[in-house]
Design an enzyme around this catalytic site. Structure first.
Site, PDB file in Angstrom:
ATOM      1  N   TYR A 162       0.829  -1.205   0.000  1.00  0.00           N
ATOM      2  CA  TYR A 162       0.000   0.000   0.000  1.00  0.00           C
ATOM      3  C   TYR A 162       0.864   1.256   0.000  1.00  0.00           C
ATOM      4  CZ  TYR A 162      -3.262   3.505   1.915  1.00  0.00           C
ATOM      5  OH  TYR A 162      -4.011   4.630   2.140  1.00  0.00           O
ATOM      6  N   ALA A 164       3.895   1.658  -1.025  1.00  0.00           N
ATOM      7  CA  ALA A 164       4.585   1.817  -2.305  1.00  0.00           C
ATOM      8  C   ALA A 164       3.656   2.401  -3.365  1.00  0.00           C
ATOM      9  CB  ALA A 164       5.137   0.475  -2.772  1.00  0.00           C
TER      10      ALA A 164
END
Length: 257
Positions: A162, A164
């Site tokens: 998430y 990233a």
């Protein structure tokens, strides 16, 4: 409802993804109360229709269009229908997103990674790319994206997938803002910490993890979705015209350790 910025929003149109709940819902209701026409997009039809219906019941203008933002053809259809109804889109609030489920890094499989990227990054990319040409025709528009405080921390042990994807949103915001700054377009992002929304339950946040998040917030409370809605309204208003490319961290002073 008190008009925050006079009659500025009376002839404006905003498109909001993730409008059926949480920050998207609060933003839809707030913009509707300020006089804007609100296009509510979400995959959850019942709650989405309820938001649009509430705005209309209070004297505002709104319609709900069911949309799966992970699918480009549905995004294109959404924008086409909004343009056919209102003739323009002044503001875009990309609120749809989710951590999907908490997972340690070595347990993140390809399906989870792809879905996290599709929902949290590609949806924002595709929505922006679909709406921007219409804004350019008027040389005016504001795009507000939801990033995350996790971009500063990386999401270790629970949500690197998430974090990233949201990092890509922050970078996308910067690039779009700078590329189109001379053409009347502003693009901003908001990076919230833990907020009191369905997001936590939907992503499988444990009580232990929730307490860890809360312990890192000096204000000792979760954020309220209405606080994000007010920030989005400010960002789109005529008192914020020199602000673009930035992300605003909203986390009660936490998220730095």
């Amino acid at each position: 409802m008190i008009k925050r910025y006079g009659d500025y929003f009376d002839d404006k149109v905003i498109l909001i993804t993730g409008a059926a709940s949480g920050m998207g819902r609060e933003a839809a209701l707030l913009f509707g109360g300020q006089g804007a026409s609100v296009v509510c997009a979400d995959i959850d039809e019942g709650p989405g229709e309820d938001v649009a219906g509430t705005i209309r019941a209070e004297g505002g203008e709104s319609q709900f269009i069911r949309t799966d933002v992970t699918r480009r053809p549905e995004i294109n259809r959404l924008v086409e229908q909004a343009m056919a109804k209102y003739g323009k889109i002044d503001f875009l609030f990309n609120s749809a997103g989710s951590a999907l489920k908490r997972s340690k890094f070595l347990d993140i499989d390809e399906d989870l990674l792809n879905l996290a990227i599709d929902l949290n990054f590609k949806s924002v990319f595709n929505m922006t790319q679909a709406v921007l040409p219409h804004m350019l025709q008027h040389q005016f528009g504001v795009i507000v994206n939801v990033s995350s405080m996790s971009v500063k921390r990386g999401g270790p042990g629970a949500s690197i997938h998430y974090a990233a994807a949201k990092g890509a949103v922050t970078t996308l915001t910067l690039g779009v803002a700078r590329e189109f700054a001379k053409e009347g377009i502003r693009c901003l992002s908001i990076s919230p910490g833990p907020f009191d929304t369905a997001f936590q339950k939907a992503s499988g946040t444990t009580a232990e993890l929730a307490q860890k998040f809360l312990a890192d917030v000096p204000m000792n409370r979760l954020g309220r979705p209405s606080e994000i809605a007010e920030l989005v309204l400010f960002m789109c208003s005529n008192v914020c015209e020199f602000m673009t490319a930035d992300t605003v961290y909203v986390n009660g002073g936490g998220g730095y350790r």
